[in-house]
Design an enzyme around this catalytic site. Sequence first.
Site, short mmCIF file in Angstrom:
data_model
loop_
_atom_site.label_atom_id
_atom_site.label_comp_id
_atom_site.label_asym_id
_atom_site.label_seq_id
_atom_site.Cartn_x
_atom_site.Cartn_y
_atom_site.Cartn_z
CG ASP A 77 -0.26 -0.23 2.53
OD1 ASP A 77 0.76 -0.95 2.56
OD2 ASP A 77 -0.73 0.30 3.55
CD GLU A 135 3.25 -1.03 7.64
OE1 GLU A 135 3.51 -0.92 8.86
OE2 GLU A 135 3.38 -0.08 6.83
#
Length: 394
Positions: A77, A135
């Site tokens: 991400d 994350e």
Amino acid sequence: MQKEALQALFPSMVEHRRYLHRHPELSFMEKETSAFVADRLRGLGIEVTSGIGGFGLIGIIRGSKPGKTVALRADMDALPIQDEKQCDYASLMPGVMHACGHDGHTSVLLAVAEYYSRQKEDLEGEIRLIFQPAEEVCPGGAVSMIEAGALKGADVIYGVHLWTPIPVGVAGSAPGPLMASTDEFFIDIQGRGGHGGMPHRTIDSVVAASALVLQLQSVVSRSVDPLNPAVVTIGSIQGGTAQNIIADRCRLAGTVRCFDEETRALIRTRIHEMAEGTAAAYGAEATVDYMLGYPSLVNDNQEFERFYETAATAAGLLPEISPKIMPAEDFAYYLREIPGCFMLVGAGNPEKDIIYPHHHPKFDIDEAAMLHAAALLIAMRDSYCAEHESSSGA
């Protein structure tokens, strides 16, 4: 042989990283990134399970011989930051960029996948490639990956973080705690609003909140054992609408970082006590919304020793014992389940103007670091399997 093979894969590593850097996706929204990864894994003949915990996926490489199962993890991400770099691979998504190196992590693990996919005939055991979403935002993607069985049957797990505070060619980790836990809190101070010229008829929530900001600075300095690192930060204070109106409500938002659960619980208790007590002293009321985030990341001691030896002998890196650092990582959840090690691979290079910290609008990495990261993951996996092959054969 490994060095030559990775050198041959380096151009595709750079190509993948730059594509992902141009096309970042926020946490829990990594649809195209996940598809990009899945396509390349399947193109290598790797078994893929997708849609795990949202857009997570797992690639499985099974060797032709029995052996240990080693999990390797990359996060995918990006962050809600506007890319301010002037380069041909700058983000094409307004307000979104890879400002923490996850594009590099994903590209590294794709290269590792290709490296091992060519060795199935000689490979022992299983390599489990975990491409994890989310994350950057609690509750993170690791827990849902674990709940979906990402670690089922796995013996050990390794992960890397490309880290610009460390120069290229150096890698750091630590035995035991390496990265802090992270919690978030929001405190709403409820007072009684009114005219700025008649404060005696009001309960000023902004004044009460301001006093609380100062009080909270004493939590670490006067409540926590000074030998235990901890941070309490107020990152936001919001209250009021105009210069001549006393606000009836004010909100504080902050974060807590520490390394042990006892300190974590103590700080949480003190924040509640101080919020309620300080607000009451001003005639106001406080409501605390406290959210537990990632736990502290604690490396397995034996796997750290493997890192320290392997980084130098097999990966050509200068290993360092890293000091504890306050950023948090949901890789911590994997390490609560099975042994493993999380490693910081140097990616900073002042000669290339790669000096900006993580989460900065001009963040970048020296892409040569990806070569080091891939070599380290391969070396760690091979060392673990060689050790356990030897012990089982004895």
